[in-house]
Design a protein around this motif. Structure first.
Motif: not given
Length: 432
Positions: A36-45
């Motif tokens: 989830l951390s990777a997912y949200l960080l990727k969403e934020s660029g």
């Protein structure tokens, strides 16, 4: 001995990292908190990479009972007594925000997401329930004190939260992880500054999130004192009653109930890792008595990190490690805990204010009764004479006859009969 989740979905597989890399943010640990951390960080660029020592979600995430709720036992009165009503309110709001993020994501993902009422019941202490209701009333949250929860146990009542949720965690993970920068079978053995060292290469990062279940870096943060691990057990029963909700005993040694696809997931038999407990024998005995016509379809076990005060450690790994972060100590509530961690850590890395970060600060006071229990357990096991010692800090290992493993009561490391590490914080195999 695999969970219903592992038996009903195949997760994507990722290659092993075999050459040196660099990244802005490195996430160590491929459970749901790391993903989830990777997912949200990727969403934020954000440029980020996740590494996992085995396969993603192979341990705690794959063995959860998969309840998404911000009712974590009788937690709110406990937090209010330690940190005030505002601290309890912030804990609720943080976990409610995590719950809402799941609801948003699960609208687009086929993961058997469904709303269910959640109940925390007591078999003997109604006063505890009333104190929890009083704390919730002061927070301004509307809960309900129920007299007769629909489970085959005589209780003195239950605190009910309406419209919580349950889902299939690995169907959810399968959907969100496909496009992430993940490497499996990449075991980080140590950190040298902000460089992670594996068996075959090294990874340089500006910032690092340690989401390895139990934090593995001993020289910062006092985590061997601040955490212990607890095992719990689950049976999936066909032919047992539909309880139409999610239920858990306020006692750590009680039972939990939820249904999935016509099966009843019965949990319990728990104990501190390395100690004796009821395990599946307790559950099977109960099922034979209460559900005599049921049939066991699956059985599995989970291991959870328990903090000193029932609040997870989310934030800077320690006060002296500004670019090193941690997510641990979810106290059996890893679904909402993982999303809460991902949201807070994403904000911290992006230097955005998060109103709830202080509640979960890993550097908060450790002067809690559980600290002395953990310290005594460590001293006792360090002084216990036995040939088999945990490579983490040298504690005595105990044989777990139910699961055929060598377990450490100090910090919860576990090893196969042949000596391969199963659960950390041990970062290497047992020398037999």
């Amino acid at each position: 001995m695999e969970s219903i989740w592992k038996n009903t979905v195949s997760l994507p597989r990722f290659e092993e990292l075999q050459e040196d890399k660099s990244t802005d943010v490195l996430i160590i640990g491929g459970g749901i908190a790391g993903i989830l951390s990777a997912y949200l960080l990727k969403e934020s660029g954000v440029d980020c990479m996740l590494v996992e020592k085995d396969n993603i979600c192979g341990e705690t995430t794959g063995n959860t009972t998969a309840k998404i709720t911000y009712q974590h036992g009788l937690i709110y009165n406990k937090i209010a007594e330690s940190y005030g009503i505002l601290g309890a309110k912030h804990y609720l709001e943080a976990n409610k925000a995590a719950f809402n993020k799941y609801a948003e994501l699960c609208r687009e993902i086929d993961c058997d997401y469904e709303l269910k009422d959640n109940y925390v019941y007591s078999v003997s202490n109604r006063y505890k329930l009333e104190k929890e209701m009083n704390a919730l009333d002061k927070i301004g949250f509307e809960a309900e004190l129920c007299e007769t929860p629909k489970i085959p146990i005589k209780t003195v009542g239950a605190v009910k939260f309406r419209d919580q949720a349950q889902f299939h965690p690995l169907k959810f993970i399968s959907a969100i992880c496909k496009d992430l920068n993940i490497y499996e079978n990449t075991f980080v053995r140590e950190m040298v500054g902000n460089t992670a060292v594996t068996d075959k290469c090294s990874i340089k990062a500006q910032k690092v999130i340690v989401a390895t279940h139990f934090p593995f870096i001993n020289k910062h943060g006092l985590y061997p004192l601040k955490l212990y691990q607890h095992r719990s057990y689950v049976l999936a029963l066909d032919g047992a009653a539909d309880v139409n909700g999610m239920y858990v005993d306020e006692s750590d040694t009680g039972l939990s109930f939820r249904n999935y696809q016509g099966l009843l997931l019965l949990g319990g038999g728990g104990h501190r890792t390395g100690k004796k407990g009821g395990n599946w024998n307790e559950l099977r005995s109960y099922a034979h008595e209460v559900y005599p016509s049921s049939r066991e379809m699956y059985y599995w076990a989970a291991q959870d990190c328990m903090s000193l005060d029932s609040i997870p450690y989310i934030g800077q790994y320690s006060a002296s490690t500004s670019d090193l972060y941690v997510a641990s100590g979810f106290n059996k509530w890893g679904m909402t805990g993982a999303m809460t961690a991902a949201m807070i850590l994403c904000d911290m890395i992006l230097e955005r204010e998060n109103a709830y970060a202080d509640v979960f600060n890993p550097s908060r006071s450790i002067l809690k009764p559980q600290l002395f229990v953990n310290a005594c357990e460590t001293i006792t096991n360090l002084l216990t004479p036995t040939a088999k010692r945990c490579p983490h800090l040298g504690c005595a290992l105990k044989w777990n006859g139910a699961e055929h493993s060598w377990d450490c009561a100090c910090h919860g490391s576990r090893f196969t009969e042949q000596g391969s590490v199963i659960n950390n914080p041990a970062n290497g195999n047992l020398k037999l």
